[in-house]
Design a protein around this motif. Structure first.
Motif, short mmCIF file in Angstrom:
data_model
loop_
_atom_site.label_atom_id
_atom_site.label_comp_id
_atom_site.label_asym_id
_atom_site.label_seq_id
_atom_site.Cartn_x
_atom_site.Cartn_y
_atom_site.Cartn_z
N ALA A 259 0.88 -1.03 -0.13
CA ALA A 259 0.10 -0.04 -0.14
C ALA A 259 1.00 1.26 0.08
CB ALA A 259 -0.99 -0.04 1.26
N SER A 260 2.26 1.24 0.60
CA SER A 260 2.87 2.40 0.82
C SER A 260 3.54 2.78 -0.55
CB SER A 260 4.13 2.10 1.92
OG SER A 260 4.51 3.22 1.98
N ALA A 261 4.10 1.64 -1.10
CA ALA A 261 4.67 1.82 -2.46
C ALA A 261 3.68 2.34 -3.66
CB ALA A 261 5.00 0.35 -3.03
N ILE A 262 2.52 1.97 -3.44
CA ILE A 262 1.54 2.35 -4.63
C ILE A 262 1.22 3.79 -4.09
CG2 ILE A 262 -0.84 2.16 -5.43
CD1 ILE A 262 -0.61 -0.77 -4.95
N SER A 263 0.92 4.01 -2.81
CA SER A 263 0.58 5.50 -2.47
C SER A 263 1.41 6.46 -2.61
CB SER A 263 0.18 5.35 -1.10
OG SER A 263 -1.06 4.41 -0.60
N ASN A 264 2.52 6.36 -2.25
CA ASN A 264 3.70 7.50 -2.16
C ASN A 264 4.10 7.48 -3.78
OD1 ASN A 264 4.71 8.17 0.62
ND2 ASN A 264 4.27 6.08 0.89
N GLY B 283 0.04 9.94 1.25
CA GLY B 283 0.35 9.38 2.66
C GLY B 283 -0.01 7.77 2.65
N GLY B 284 -1.09 7.38 2.50
CA GLY B 284 -1.71 6.06 2.55
C GLY B 284 -2.34 5.71 4.01
N GLY B 285 -2.75 6.68 4.59
CA GLY B 285 -3.15 6.86 5.81
C GLY B 285 -4.65 6.00 5.69
N GLY B 286 -5.29 6.26 4.76
CA GLY B 286 -6.64 5.48 4.33
C GLY B 286 -6.57 4.17 4.07
N LEU B 287 -5.25 3.61 3.89
CA LEU B 287 -5.30 1.98 3.60
C LEU B 287 -4.47 1.44 5.02
CD1 LEU B 287 -3.88 1.87 0.08
CD2 LEU B 287 -6.16 1.48 0.86
N PHE B 288 -3.53 2.29 5.59
CA PHE B 288 -2.81 1.72 6.70
C PHE B 288 -3.77 1.43 8.03
CE2 PHE B 288 0.93 4.22 5.12
CZ PHE B 288 1.25 3.31 4.21
N LEU C 138 -20.68 10.99 4.65
CA LEU C 138 -20.23 11.86 4.01
C LEU C 138 -18.79 11.71 3.51
CD1 LEU C 138 -21.09 14.87 6.38
CD2 LEU C 138 -22.16 14.51 4.17
N PHE C 139 -18.04 10.74 4.06
CA PHE C 139 -16.79 10.41 3.80
C PHE C 139 -17.00 9.53 2.52
CE2 PHE C 139 -13.55 6.89 3.66
CZ PHE C 139 -12.40 7.79 3.72
N ALA C 140 -17.79 8.52 2.47
CA ALA C 140 -18.28 7.75 1.24
C ALA C 140 -18.52 8.58 -0.03
CB ALA C 140 -19.16 6.46 1.69
N LEU C 141 -19.29 9.50 0.23
CA LEU C 141 -19.84 10.43 -0.85
C LEU C 141 -18.62 11.02 -1.58
CD1 LEU C 141 -23.40 11.43 0.42
CD2 LEU C 141 -22.93 9.76 -1.40
N PHE C 142 -17.85 11.72 -0.61
CA PHE C 142 -16.97 12.71 -0.94
C PHE C 142 -15.79 11.81 -1.60
CE2 PHE C 142 -12.57 14.59 -0.41
CZ PHE C 142 -12.82 16.01 -1.28
N LEU C 143 -15.36 10.87 -1.15
CA LEU C 143 -14.22 10.06 -1.77
C LEU C 143 -14.68 9.39 -3.15
CD1 LEU C 143 -12.02 8.15 0.53
CD2 LEU C 143 -11.41 9.94 -0.73
N ALA C 144 -16.10 9.10 -3.10
CA ALA C 144 -16.57 8.59 -4.39
C ALA C 144 -16.69 9.65 -5.44
CB ALA C 144 -18.08 7.94 -4.08
N TRP C 145 -16.81 10.63 -5.18
CA TRP C 145 -16.96 11.96 -5.91
C TRP C 145 -15.56 12.17 -6.59
CZ3 TRP C 145 -14.66 16.52 -5.38
CH2 TRP C 145 -14.81 17.55 -6.44
N SER C 146 -14.77 12.23 -5.83
CA SER C 146 -13.26 12.74 -5.79
C SER C 146 -12.61 11.62 -6.86
CB SER C 146 -12.50 13.10 -4.58
OG SER C 146 -11.18 13.44 -4.38
N THR C 147 -12.79 10.25 -6.35
CA THR C 147 -12.47 9.19 -7.34
C THR C 147 -12.67 9.30 -8.63
OG1 THR C 147 -12.20 7.89 -5.06
CG2 THR C 147 -12.03 6.68 -7.08
N THR C 148 -13.91 9.49 -8.71
CA THR C 148 -14.56 9.46 -10.18
C THR C 148 -13.68 10.79 -10.94
OG1 THR C 148 -16.56 8.70 -9.28
CG2 THR C 148 -16.53 9.78 -11.51
N LYS C 149 -13.76 11.84 -10.28
CA LYS C 149 -13.13 13.21 -11.08
C LYS C 149 -11.59 12.77 -11.19
CE LYS C 149 -14.62 16.75 -11.36
NZ LYS C 149 -15.53 17.33 -12.59
N ILE D 49 -6.27 4.26 -7.78
CA ILE D 49 -6.34 3.03 -7.03
C ILE D 49 -6.48 3.15 -5.71
CG2 ILE D 49 -4.95 0.98 -6.87
CD1 ILE D 49 -4.05 1.06 -9.50
N VAL D 50 -5.66 3.96 -5.03
CA VAL D 50 -5.36 4.25 -3.56
C VAL D 50 -6.82 4.77 -3.13
CG1 VAL D 50 -4.32 5.40 -1.54
CG2 VAL D 50 -3.02 4.63 -3.53
N MET D 51 -7.42 5.82 -3.79
CA MET D 51 -8.53 6.28 -3.48
C MET D 51 -9.66 5.35 -3.48
SD MET D 51 -8.19 10.17 -4.70
CE MET D 51 -9.79 10.68 -3.99
#
Length: 422
Positions: free
Chosen positions: A47-52, A57-62, A144-155, A389-391
């Motif tokens: 996860a760190s290799a892909i994130s960085n 940072g990768g905190g959302g996966l760690f 709210l987290f799911a909605l924002f990240l879904a929108w941000s990932t799509t963009k 991918i990370v998002m």
């Protein structure tokens, strides 16, 4: 509890070195690492290799990995994540500070001007977001987290596809002679700009900003009363020190923005929807973007890198510059969290340091692979796809983790409404 491979190595070293038996046994007892933690470490390495590689940072996966796979509690997982993000971002910053990009005239990929104008507002936003996190109910934060990240990932995915299309058109237009000529020009540019120039003055200003906010955090402590000075949790002194961050951020941002004549213009060089060309840098955009990223990061309980990275892409910053600058900014916020955990009595610091070093190595591996791929195929869009991918993974893991926590709170009869911050 099963003995892990790392524990076996420690025991073997103890047998071969009797004089260090007491010390190594103490280390083994303190670490108390099992196979589940080793598996979590392997997953976090990937996860760190892909994130960085994408400047995140990768905190959302760690955090989900450490809680679900390793079985750590949320507080311990958060403290480990701070060290892991610090290790990965440190490697990223060191890598980018020592390299120059021929694409941008031999300049560093780190845009120190963006970091200077953004960092105070980002640190202020984190504090505001943390307070909102304490007030809002868990279920609303998860939604709210799911909605924002879904929108941000799509963009972000759309930007990646658009950039991929533009790159494909450019590659098709180039013939072999032009490609050879461009490579020769790049080699000449690289040789002419081989001398690395580090903006020490800007780094000193950033360090001053970091120390100012860190001093406030350390004096204020947290709502549980953990502080280096005696202070009533959420008392008058607590809120006074918290409010000091507002004028501090305003003063630093105003000083940086109005004393700097112009920011580096390292935007995308291609025309098209969502991609800017020869865009005049807007000095106010970056502090506002950083403030939003900080608030959302503190509100959702993740690092700001996952949020500021796609936001910088949205305002037209090139993927390479976005990744490098985002990692540079993450380093300041993650080190602040890591030092606070240490000074306020963090447990299992040895394991946290091991994970931090592991992510340092993983970051270098990920950066090397992506940089070689970009150089070989000429596609900076690989960075954007790495971010996507990370998002996407973070959206699934963090949303699932949040939903499980909300369900547990509901079954235990805990309040599901708004709360006081203290």
């Amino acid at each position: 509890m099963r003995t892990s491979t790392l524990t076996c190595l420690i025991l073997t070293f103890t047998v071969l070195n009797p004089s260090n038996a007491i010390q190594t046994q103490a280390i083994s007892d303190i670490l108390n690492i099992d196979d589940h933690l080793v598996l979590a470490g392997v997953l976090c390495f990937i996860a760190s290799a892909i994130s960085n590689a994408g400047g995140i940072g990768g905190g959302g996966l760690f955090i989900p990995t450490l809680t679900i796979v390793a079985g750590l509690d949320l507080k311990t997982a958060s403290s480990f994540s701070a060290f892991m993000v610090t290790g990965g971002s440190l490697a990223n910053v060191m890598y980018n500070m020592c390299t120059r990009s021929p694409k941008f005239g031999g300049k560093s990929l780190i845009d120190y001007d963006i970091a200077l104008s953004s960092e105070p507002c980002m640190l202020l936003g984190v504090s505001v977001g943390v307070i909102c996190n304490l007030v809002f109910p868990e279920w609303l934060i998860t939604v709210l987290f799911a909605l924002f990240l879904a929108w941000s990932t799509t963009k972000t995915c759309k930007n990646g596809m658009l950039l991929w299309k533009v790159e494909s058109e450019e590659i098709m237009r180039k013939d072999w002679n032009e490609e050879v000529e461009n490579r020769l020009l790049e080699n000449v540019t690289t040789e002419e700009n081989s001398k690395i120039k580090i903006p020490w003055l800007k780094l000193c200003v950033l360090l001053l900003i970091w120390l100012s906010f860190f001093s406030i955090y350390l004096l204020r402590g947290n709502k549980y009363g953990q502080s280096i000075i005696p202070m009533e949790p959420c008392g008058v002194g607590y809120w006074f020190l918290s409010s000091v961050q507002v004028p501090l951020a305003v003063v630093f941002t105003a000083w940086v923005v109005f004393t700097k004549q112009s920011l580096q213009d390292q935007t995308l060089e291609h025309e098209g929807p969502g991609l800017t060309r020869n865009r005049e840098s807007n000095k106010i955009v970056f502090p506002m973007v950083a403030l939003l990223a900080g608030i959302l990061g503190g509100f959702f309980g993740i690092g700001g890198g996952m949020l500021i990275n796609p936001l910088l892409l949205q305002v037209g910053i090139a993927p390479e510059v976005t990744a490098a600058t985002s990692s540079f900014m993450i380093l300041f916020s993650s080190t602040m969290s890591a030092f606070q955990y240490m000074l306020l009595g963090m447990e299992h610091i040895q394991i946290a340091l091991i994970f931090g070093i592991m992510c340092f190595v993983a970051s270098l591996v990920g950066l090397s692979v992506v940089k070689r791929a970009i150089k070989k195929y000429g596609r900076a869009s690989l960075i954007v796809f790495s971010v996507s991918i990370v998002m996407s993974l973070s959206t699934v893991l963090m949303t699932t983790f949040g939903a499980i926590k909300v369900l547990r709170d509901y079954k235990s009869g805990r309040s599901m409404g708004f709360k006081l911050p203290c």
